[in-house]
Every structure is written in C-alpha cells, then in structure tokens.
Design a protein around this motif. Structure first.
Motif, PDB file in Angstrom:
ATOM      1  N   GLU A  35       0.949  -1.003   0.245  1.00  0.00           N
ATOM      2  CA  GLU A  35       0.275   0.068   0.124  1.00  0.00           C
ATOM      3  C   GLU A  35       1.147   1.348  -0.386  1.00  0.00           C
ATOM      4  O   GLU A  35       0.819   2.552  -0.710  1.00  0.00           O
ATOM      5  CB  GLU A  35      -0.836  -0.152   1.192  1.00  0.00           C
ATOM      6  N   PRO A  40       1.790   5.735  -8.710  1.00  0.00           N
ATOM      7  CA  PRO A  40       0.897   5.871 -10.689  1.00  0.00           C
ATOM      8  C   PRO A  40       1.140   4.896 -11.837  1.00  0.00           C
ATOM      9  O   PRO A  40       2.862   4.883 -11.648  1.00  0.00           O
ATOM     10  CB  PRO A  40       0.790   7.232 -11.126  1.00  0.00           C
ATOM     11  N   GLY A  47     -10.035   2.356 -13.598  1.00  0.00           N
ATOM     12  CA  GLY A  47      -9.850   1.970 -11.989  1.00  0.00           C
ATOM     13  C   GLY A  47      -8.638   1.679 -11.175  1.00  0.00           C
ATOM     14  O   GLY A  47      -8.684   1.268 -10.451  1.00  0.00           O
ATOM     15  N   HIS A  49      -5.738   1.804  -9.441  1.00  0.00           N
ATOM     16  CA  HIS A  49      -5.185   3.730  -8.258  1.00  0.00           C
ATOM     17  C   HIS A  49      -3.870   3.805  -8.245  1.00  0.00           C
ATOM     18  O   HIS A  49      -3.542   5.046  -8.087  1.00  0.00           O
ATOM     19  CB  HIS A  49      -6.030   3.200  -6.768  1.00  0.00           C
ATOM     20  N   GLY A  50      -3.236   2.601  -8.429  1.00  0.00           N
ATOM     21  CA  GLY A  50      -1.274   2.683  -8.113  1.00  0.00           C
ATOM     22  C   GLY A  50      -1.704   1.744  -8.852  1.00  0.00           C
ATOM     23  O   GLY A  50      -1.549  -0.062  -9.049  1.00  0.00           O
ATOM     24  N   GLN A  64      -0.771  -3.889  -8.944  1.00  0.00           N
ATOM     25  CA  GLN A  64      -1.883  -3.251  -8.879  1.00  0.00           C
ATOM     26  C   GLN A  64      -3.092  -3.071  -8.298  1.00  0.00           C
ATOM     27  O   GLN A  64      -3.497  -3.900  -7.519  1.00  0.00           O
ATOM     28  CB  GLN A  64      -2.702  -3.064 -10.816  1.00  0.00           C
ATOM     29  N   LYS A  65      -3.619  -2.286  -7.787  1.00  0.00           N
ATOM     30  CA  LYS A  65      -4.428  -2.148  -6.922  1.00  0.00           C
ATOM     31  C   LYS A  65      -5.633  -0.640  -8.094  1.00  0.00           C
ATOM     32  O   LYS A  65      -5.343   0.149  -7.924  1.00  0.00           O
ATOM     33  CB  LYS A  65      -4.279  -1.208  -5.586  1.00  0.00           C
ATOM     34  N   PHE A  66      -7.402  -1.893  -7.382  1.00  0.00           N
ATOM     35  CA  PHE A  66      -7.810  -0.684  -7.507  1.00  0.00           C
ATOM     36  C   PHE A  66      -8.327   0.050  -6.802  1.00  0.00           C
ATOM     37  O   PHE A  66      -8.907  -0.600  -5.652  1.00  0.00           O
ATOM     38  CB  PHE A  66      -9.261  -2.019  -8.500  1.00  0.00           C
ATOM     39  N   LEU A  67      -9.099   1.304  -6.986  1.00  0.00           N
ATOM     40  CA  LEU A  67      -9.501   2.046  -5.811  1.00  0.00           C
ATOM     41  C   LEU A  67     -10.632   1.455  -5.656  1.00  0.00           C
ATOM     42  O   LEU A  67     -10.925   1.359  -4.269  1.00  0.00           O
ATOM     43  CB  LEU A  67      -9.444   3.735  -6.294  1.00  0.00           C
ATOM     44  N   ALA A 215     -16.475   1.955  -2.132  1.00  0.00           N
ATOM     45  CA  ALA A 215     -15.500   2.998  -1.933  1.00  0.00           C
ATOM     46  C   ALA A 215     -15.564   2.832  -0.131  1.00  0.00           C
ATOM     47  O   ALA A 215     -14.857   2.981   0.551  1.00  0.00           O
ATOM     48  CB  ALA A 215     -15.731   3.666  -2.247  1.00  0.00           C
TER      49      ALA A 215
END
Length: 397
Positions: A35, A40, A47, A49-50, A64-67, A215
């Motif tokens: 985390e 970026p 979708g 996030h980073g 990859q992380k989706f928000l 969310a």
C-alpha cells in the motif's frame, strides 16, 4: 490430562501458533508495504489506483490496486483470512491449556481470594469487551479521527494491563493483554474486513458497477488492516514475554508493558513512514534510547550486604529452596503437573543452588516471578534472606 500428554499438546499448539502467526503477520506487513509503495501506473488502466513493480526469485512482478474494484473479476481470486483465524484459534487453545486449565497456579494471583473459575470468567470477559468497545469506537469515528481511535486503544490497553495485574500473575497479565489485542486483530478480519470484501465481490457478481457504497466498505477494511499493522509488534512481544521475568515480574509490570508497547508502535511507525517515502531515521535511535531508559528504570536494586556479624547461614538458604523451589526443581518433581524440572534446573544440592544464584536472584528476589504464581507461598522475608545471601557472594558452608 497427565503432564506428558499436556507437554506434547502444548508443543503441537505452540508450533502451529507460531507457524500460522508468521504467515498472518507476514501478509499484514507485505500488504501495508505494498500500500505504501503504490505509484501511478505506467500505462493507464480503468479503475487502477496505483501499481508497484518488484523483482524477486529471478522474475518480475507487477501488482496493481483498484481503488474500489476491477471492471470484472478474475477466475482466481485469492483471499487472506485463514492465517488470522488459525492464529487466533491456536492461541486461544494454548490459553485454555496453560492458563485456564491451570488457573490456580498460572492465572490467579495468590493471596487475593479470587476463585480460579472466576479468574477464567474475568479473562474471557476482557477479550469480548475489548472487541465491543474497539469496534464501537471505530464505527463512531470512521473517517474522522483514526489517531483518536489509536490513542483510545492504547489507553484502554494500559488500563486493562493495570487492572489485570491486580488480580492475575504478571506472566498471565502479559499473555492476556496480548490475547486481547490478538482478538481485536482477528475479529477485524472476521467481522469487518472479510464481510466487506464479500459484499464488494457479491455486488460485482450481480453485475452492479463499483459505487460510493463499495468505496466506504473498502475504506473501513483499510482502516482495520492499518490498525492490525500497528498492533503486530506489541502482540509479538507478549507472545515471548514469559521468557523475560524482568518485565512481567516487575512491581510496575503494567507500566513496563506500556513502555514496551509504545516502543513497538514507534518502530512500526518508522517503517510505515519509510515505505511511504518519508524517511525519519531519528525514530530508530529514539526507540533504542527509550528501550535503554526503560531497562534502566526497571532495573531492580541489588540488596546491600548486611553489616559484620549478619552473615546468612547456607543452611537457612537451603531450607528455603527445599521448601519453596525443589517441588518443581528436582530430578523427580513432586509438584503436580511436572514430570521433569523446568528448563532442566535441579536445586537438590548445595553446588547446584550456588550455581543458580544469579537466576534465583533475578526470578525470586528481584522480580518475584518465581515460584510460578507463588504457588508455594514464598514470603517476603524468605526472598530477602536469599537476596542477602547472594549479596554476600552466595557462599557455601
């Protein structure tokens, strides 16, 4: 259950507890690291996030992380929950085997008149009440003041440590405080993190696009995961605390525990900041200095040798050891529940008693950690006698 079977059951449960605990804490540390290292994405993807790139074992990994959630679910989705459940279950079984089944010797402080069964009830109530209060605080302050929640947990933990130290042995107090925090951590997974993730996944399977409600669920899960991360080092200390009577056997053991917890949280905070690119190198020397200061302040005073003519007779020392210690520390222990002397220490000869003088001082004089739970009711005068004999050089006749 006889002592032999109990010993092997203890071994099996402890081995399992340590193994699954490593797996749980390892995943916790890894995901917090992940985390904090998100950057970026190099290539835009809906979708995302980073992402973070890693190299390990001769290969490259792109995570990859989706928000909220990806546009569609992959065929294989890995969940992380059984490590937490297995750690708590094995730890609770150990608590039952050692401290609840042996409550009269290991749990309840002698001389206060508390029935062992009532001590067990109090311990169980603490585990349940801690989760209820913590969960209520999180829900009330969700998204507003996470620092306040952390401060409340710390104050509550110190208060509980003080309260437990009034009725339970120091060793049991430390273990129960660790069990309380471990219960909060496992309940976070069982009651919040996994249910929220199931709601998110269920919504996607029904074809509902990610929305604000999802969310919020994700934010709740992240909050609890973050709290678990800060609790890991304090809980790890309590797991090994029974090896250090200088902490749990101290007269102010609850304050020593609070200091050690604060140091552990500080160390964890340093690594969390560092992983986010905010290096604060002074935090580690500060934690080390705090540990030294705590050790110095907790160091017991060595008793001064008495004036001339006050030489302690070894026969008196031997009598105390035989009366209060040799029931367990004998080649064939007479104390119920022991088939062998703890740690192989036998105190049946003058030479053996003299050789163990430093350990006797540390555990029976300075910290009163032994006899365990003071089950043999060693008196203050007897401890002082042993202390004076050791101060005089632990001389034999």
């Amino acid at each position: 259950m006889d002592a032999f079977a109990s010993d092997w059951l203890n071994l099996a449960l402890r081995w399992i507890h340590v193994t699954v605990g490593i797996a749980w804490i390892g995943t916790s540390f890894f995901f917090i690291w992940l985390e904090n290292h998100l950057r970026p994405p190099i290539e835009h993807r809906e979708g995302v996030h980073g992402e973070v790139w890693m190299v390990h074992g001769g290969g490259f990994y792109q995570l990859q992380k989706f928000l909220v959630a990806p546009p569609r679910l992959p065929p294989d989705l890995h969940w992380f929950k059984w490590e937490a459940y297995a750690t708590w279950i094995s730890g609770f079984l150990l608590l039952c085997l050692i401290y609840f089944a042996g409550a009269s010797a290991y749990l309840v402080k002698p001389g206060i008149g508390l029935a062992p069964w009532l001590g067990v009830v109090i311990a169980l109530a603490v585990l349940v009440l801690a989760w209820i209060l913590y969960d209520a605080a999180c829900r009330r302050l969700q998204g507003r003041n996470d620092l306040m929640v952390g401060a409340l947990v710390f104050v509550w933990t110190v208060a509980v440590a003080w309260g437990l130290s009034q009725v339970f042995t120091g060793r049991a107090t430390y273990i129960l405080v660790g069990a309380m925090l471990g219960t909060i951590m496992a309940a976070n997974v069982l009651m919040v993190i996994i249910p929220n993730q199931r709601l998110i996944v269920g919504g996607m399977l029904e074809g509902r696009p990610p929305d604000a409600a999802m969310a919020v669920l994700g934010a709740q899960s992240k909050q609890r995961s973050f709290h678990n991360n800060y609790l890991t080092l304090p809980v790890l200390f309590t797991m090994i605390s029974n090896h250090y009577p200088g902490t749990f056997g101290h007269g102010w053991n609850w304050a020593v525990l609070a200091g050690l917890f604060a140091i552990g949280i500080l160390v964890r905070h340093y690594f969390n900041l560092r992983n986010r690119g905010r290096n604060r190198p002074w935090l580690i020397p500060a934690a080390a200095a705090a540990l030294v200061a705590l050790a110095v302040s907790a160091r017991p005073e060595r008793p001064a040798a008495p004036a001339a003519g006050g030489q302690v007779a070894f026969n008196d020392v031997e009598a105390v050891v035989q009366r209060r210690c040799a029931g367990c520390h004998a080649a064939r222990p007479s104390h119920e529940g022991f088939d062998a002397p703890p740690k192989g220490v036998v105190l049946e000869t003058a030479a053996a008693i003299a050789a163990q003088a430093p350990a006797i001082y540390a555990q029976a004089v300075a910290t009163e950690a032994m006899p365990l739970g003071n089950v043999t009711e060693m008196t203050v005068d007897e401890r002082a006698l042993l202390g004076r004999w050791i101060a005089q050089g632990a001389r034999l006749p």
